[in-house]
Design an enzyme around this catalytic site. Sequence first.
Site, PDB file in Angstrom:
ATOM      1  N   MET A  41      32.831  39.067 118.263  1.00  0.00           N
ATOM      2  CA  MET A  41      32.118  38.880 119.712  1.00  0.00           C
ATOM      3  C   MET A  41      32.020  39.809 120.740  1.00  0.00           C
ATOM      4  SD  MET A  41      32.860  34.719 120.084  1.00  0.00           S
ATOM      5  CE  MET A  41      34.458  34.769 120.777  1.00  0.00           C
ATOM      6  N   GLY A  42      32.241  41.246 120.218  1.00  0.00           N
ATOM      7  CA  GLY A  42      32.225  42.199 121.180  1.00  0.00           C
ATOM      8  C   GLY A  42      33.290  42.468 122.047  1.00  0.00           C
ATOM      9  N   HIS A  59      38.024  46.683 120.934  1.00  0.00           N
ATOM     10  CA  HIS A  59      39.011  47.136 121.051  1.00  0.00           C
ATOM     11  C   HIS A  59      39.608  47.864 119.824  1.00  0.00           C
ATOM     12  CE1 HIS A  59      40.825  43.737 119.470  1.00  0.00           C
ATOM     13  NE2 HIS A  59      40.458  42.872 120.350  1.00  0.00           N
ATOM     14  N   HIS A  87      39.400  45.637 116.650  1.00  0.00           N
ATOM     15  CA  HIS A  87      38.061  45.532 115.693  1.00  0.00           C
ATOM     16  C   HIS A  87      38.034  46.757 114.872  1.00  0.00           C
ATOM     17  CE1 HIS A  87      37.154  42.917 119.562  1.00  0.00           C
ATOM     18  NE2 HIS A  87      37.024  42.130 118.584  1.00  0.00           N
ATOM     19  N   GLN A 142      31.421  27.648 119.190  1.00  0.00           N
ATOM     20  CA  GLN A 142      32.969  27.864 118.879  1.00  0.00           C
ATOM     21  C   GLN A 142      33.843  27.801 120.034  1.00  0.00           C
ATOM     22  OE1 GLN A 142      33.039  31.801 116.954  1.00  0.00           O
ATOM     23  NE2 GLN A 142      34.890  32.030 117.995  1.00  0.00           N
ATOM     24  N   GLY A 146      40.767  39.876 111.034  1.00  0.00           N
ATOM     25  CA  GLY A 146      42.111  40.278 111.431  1.00  0.00           C
ATOM     26  C   GLY A 146      43.338  39.271 111.502  1.00  0.00           C
ATOM     27  N   MET A 181      46.360  43.027 120.691  1.00  0.00           N
ATOM     28  CA  MET A 181      45.159  43.377 121.395  1.00  0.00           C
ATOM     29  C   MET A 181      44.088  42.333 120.980  1.00  0.00           C
ATOM     30  SD  MET A 181      44.365  47.120 120.524  1.00  0.00           S
ATOM     31  CE  MET A 181      45.381  48.520 121.154  1.00  0.00           C
ATOM     32  N   SER A 236      40.186  40.892 123.276  1.00  0.00           N
ATOM     33  CA  SER A 236      39.378  40.917 124.167  1.00  0.00           C
ATOM     34  C   SER A 236      39.578  39.938 125.343  1.00  0.00           C
ATOM     35  CB  SER A 236      37.873  40.423 123.811  1.00  0.00           C
ATOM     36  OG  SER A 236      37.320  40.956 122.486  1.00  0.00           O
TER      37      SER A 236
HETATM   38  P1  AMP Z   1      36.646  38.458 118.109  1.00  0.00           P
HETATM   39  O1  AMP Z   1      35.723  39.709 118.553  1.00  0.00           O
HETATM   40  O2  AMP Z   1      37.801  38.199 118.798  1.00  0.00           O
HETATM   41  O3  AMP Z   1      35.811  37.423 117.593  1.00  0.00           O
HETATM   42  O4  AMP Z   1      37.311  39.068 116.772  1.00  0.00           O
HETATM   43  C1  AMP Z   1      36.483  39.937 115.535  1.00  0.00           C
HETATM   44  C2  AMP Z   1      37.386  40.127 114.304  1.00  0.00           C
HETATM   45  O5  AMP Z   1      38.501  40.965 115.051  1.00  0.00           O
HETATM   46  C3  AMP Z   1      38.262  38.870 113.978  1.00  0.00           C
HETATM   47  O6  AMP Z   1      38.271  38.924 112.550  1.00  0.00           O
HETATM   48  C4  AMP Z   1      39.729  39.087 114.498  1.00  0.00           C
HETATM   49  O7  AMP Z   1      40.743  38.582 113.849  1.00  0.00           O
HETATM   50  C5  AMP Z   1      39.629  40.746 114.705  1.00  0.00           C
HETATM   51  N1  AMP Z   1      40.932  41.000 115.739  1.00  0.00           N
HETATM   52  C6  AMP Z   1      40.683  40.772 117.007  1.00  0.00           C
HETATM   53  N2  AMP Z   1      42.030  41.028 117.544  1.00  0.00           N
HETATM   54  C7  AMP Z   1      42.352  41.955 116.676  1.00  0.00           C
HETATM   55  C8  AMP Z   1      43.763  42.612 116.560  1.00  0.00           C
HETATM   56  N3  AMP Z   1      44.430  42.620 117.622  1.00  0.00           N
HETATM   57  N4  AMP Z   1      44.058  43.337 115.437  1.00  0.00           N
HETATM   58  C9  AMP Z   1      43.157  43.164 114.186  1.00  0.00           C
HETATM   59  N5  AMP Z   1      42.032  42.479 114.265  1.00  0.00           N
HETATM   60  C10 AMP Z   1      41.760  41.812 115.227  1.00  0.00           C
END
Ligand code: AMP
Length: 262
Positions: free
Chosen positions: A9-10, A13, A16, A40, A129, A166, A168
């Site tokens: 979702m951008g 960090h 990602h 979601q 993640g 970490m 967002s």
């Molecule tokens: P999001 O942008 O929050 O939807 O996350 C996108 C992907 O990045 C998902 O598969 C998350 O599980 C993964 N992710 C988010 N935070 C972390 C983190 N701290 N360490 C590893 N993967 C992460």
Amino acid sequence: MHVGFIPTMGFLHEGHLSLVRQAREECGRVVVSIFVNPTQFEPHEDFEKYPRDLERDRGLLENEGVDELCVPSMEDIYPEGSAHVPLLAPPSELTQILCGQDRPHHFAGVATVMQRLLQRVQPTDLYMGQKDYQQTRVVQWLLDRTFPSIRLHVLPTVRESDGLAMSSRNVYLSAEERTVAVHLPAALQSVKRLFEQGETSASRLRQLFQSEVRHPKIQVLYAEVCDVSTLHPLVHLTRSGEGIFLAAVRIGTTRLIDNIIL
Ligand code: AMP
């Protein structure tokens, strides 16, 4: 050729980027998507104010040598209009527990957007993640059902130097809340230590977690010991690697999740 896909979702960090780097090592082509998925979010949640910085994200991904950045529009993903989407319904044993208790529609939205993204990108490998562990179980259900040839890689949670996972959403924390937030990973570490010392009772591990995380600014939303593959609740752990301790807390208005495999 292997095509690795990292849906996000951008507001990227290092968490990602760790997924991008692993995909880069293992796949001939790496695709990242950025799409803040409205289905979601619960109606009262932070869809509108979710942090966004596409230009910064684009630069970070260029540095990592990503082959394709996919930034679909709302109409691309939801031509029927995002308020009228027929949502997939993963099993309630996966979607109504843990985060599903206070986010009852969340995982239906996750499964639905993932189905549409996977149809577009057609990867061979998907990188996600461990932080969002319940999400990985829902996505595995989707893969088993509709995309059996796609392999899911679940990579370790990347943390700040004090242990906070970490996310967002960490930008929502005030300076004071940010210092309090470290209680969450610290309590999980204590749980792991107690397990390694021989404690196998889920209720005693939960008790320790509750006492370690206690703070006037922290509200525990859930703390559970579950089977790593099915997420069924466990009463006793019989072997290492069988269970996962998952927790969510609220600090001020920010909801944080984290987990540790036992
Ligand atoms: P999001 O942008 O929050 O939807 O996350 C996108 C992907 O990045 C998902 O598969 C998350 O599980 C993964 N992710 C988010 N935070 C972390 C983190 N701290 N360490 C590893 N993967 C992460």
